[in-house]
Design a protein around this motif. Structure first.
Motif, short mmCIF file in Angstrom:
data_model
loop_
_atom_site.label_atom_id
_atom_site.label_comp_id
_atom_site.label_asym_id
_atom_site.label_seq_id
_atom_site.Cartn_x
_atom_site.Cartn_y
_atom_site.Cartn_z
N UNK A 177 0.83 -1.21 0.00
CA UNK A 177 0.00 0.00 0.00
C UNK A 177 0.86 1.25 0.00
N UNK A 178 1.95 1.20 0.75
CA UNK A 178 2.84 2.37 0.82
C UNK A 178 3.51 2.63 -0.52
N UNK A 179 3.99 1.55 -1.13
CA UNK A 179 4.68 1.69 -2.42
C UNK A 179 3.70 2.04 -3.53
N UNK A 180 2.47 1.55 -3.43
CA UNK A 180 1.42 1.79 -4.43
C UNK A 180 1.93 1.54 -5.84
N UNK A 181 2.12 0.27 -6.20
CA UNK A 181 2.64 -0.04 -7.53
C UNK A 181 1.72 0.39 -8.66
N UNK A 182 0.44 0.66 -8.33
CA UNK A 182 -0.49 1.09 -9.39
C UNK A 182 -0.06 2.42 -9.99
N UNK A 183 0.58 3.25 -9.17
CA UNK A 183 1.05 4.53 -9.72
C UNK A 183 2.12 4.30 -10.77
N UNK A 184 3.01 3.33 -10.51
CA UNK A 184 4.03 3.00 -11.52
C UNK A 184 3.38 2.46 -12.78
N UNK A 186 0.39 3.12 -13.76
CA UNK A 186 -0.29 4.23 -14.45
C UNK A 186 0.69 5.06 -15.28
N UNK A 187 1.88 5.29 -14.69
CA UNK A 187 2.89 6.06 -15.42
C UNK A 187 3.32 5.32 -16.69
N UNK A 188 3.49 4.02 -16.59
CA UNK A 188 3.88 3.23 -17.75
C UNK A 188 2.77 3.25 -18.81
N UNK A 189 1.52 3.15 -18.32
CA UNK A 189 0.40 3.19 -19.25
C UNK A 189 0.35 4.53 -19.98
N UNK A 190 0.62 5.61 -19.23
CA UNK A 190 0.63 6.93 -19.85
C UNK A 190 1.72 7.04 -20.91
N UNK A 191 2.87 6.46 -20.62
CA UNK A 191 3.96 6.47 -21.60
C UNK A 191 3.57 5.73 -22.86
N UNK A 192 2.91 4.56 -22.66
CA UNK A 192 2.47 3.78 -23.83
C UNK A 192 1.48 4.59 -24.65
#
Length: 239
Positions: A177-184, A186-192
């Protein structure tokens, strides 16, 4: 170790409230381990003491039986001597009769002494028997408590391991929860998406460039036709 101290320790340990002891302990598992060691050691010591007490009781009982048997035997001898004295007195042998009566008296005295010793030992044997019975009951209770302690210890260890595993899992979830991998992600998805958009832009640009080339070709055709008509027009005038 006196019988009273043995009995007191056995009774105290047998009545020990395990749950109350655990509630007061800072580290229940360590206290259970210590209690198990204490119970095991005390049971071993108590068993030896009880065995000695039982041995002493059996010796008293054996001595008592000897006194009872001796009293019975001396009573039989007194009776036999008395009968012999009566027979001799009836036959006119008063002196010999007195001799056997005296033997009968001696036998009766021995009988009385044996009966006295047996009577004196009886209360001690009864008291010792009561103590032995209590000690045996106390030992049984201690062994039952020891089994309960071991079960408690095993249950506690199992619960501790389960709690530790749960805590480890919850810590892992917390870290996720602290790391919140979904944000990573999301960033990758935005790059794609940006790359996809760039690809679409390039395709559109390429398409527009191609259209321009074809339009230039069309313009070239029109220019050629105009030149041909102009040449034809000039040729007609010359004629």
């Amino acid at each position: 170790m006196s019988k009273q101290s043995i009995l007191g320790r056995v009774t105290q340990l047998a009545k020990a409230n395990i749950n109350s002891l655990l509630d007061q302990a800072e580290d229940p598992q360590k206290m259970l381990d210590q209690l198990i060691r204490d119970y095991t050691n005390n049971i071993s010591e108590a068993e030896q003491a009880v065995a000695t007490t039982i041995g002493n009781l059996r010796m008293l009982e054996a001595d008592h039986k000897e006194d009872v048997d001796a009293a019975e035997e001396w009573g039989g001898k007194a009776l036999a001597a008395s009968k012999k004295a009566d027979e001799l007195r009836a036959a006119g042998s008063a002196a010999d009769a007195d001799k056997f009566d005296n033997l009968a008296k001696v036998a009766l005295g021995r009988q009385m002494q044996s009966e006295k010793e047996a009577k004196t030992a009886a209360p001690t044997i009864a008291a010792q028997t009561e103590v032995v019975d209590k000690l045996k009951a106390g030992l049984d209770s201690m062994k039952t408590k020891l089994t309960e302690l071991m079960a408690k210890r095993d249950e506690l260890v199992s619960r501790a391991k389960t709690a530790q595993a749960q805590n480890t899992m919850m810590d892992a979830v917390k870290n996720i929860d602290v790391l919140d991998p979904t944000s990573d992600i999301n960033r990758f998805e935005e790059k794609v998406r940006r790359e996809e958009a760039m690809a679409l832009g390039k395709q559109e640009l390429a398409a527009s460039s191609l259209d321009a080339q074809f339009e230039s070709l069309d313009d070239l055709g029109k220019t050629s036709e105009i030149e041909a008509r102009l040449a034809a027009l000039k040729a007609g005038q010359a004629a």
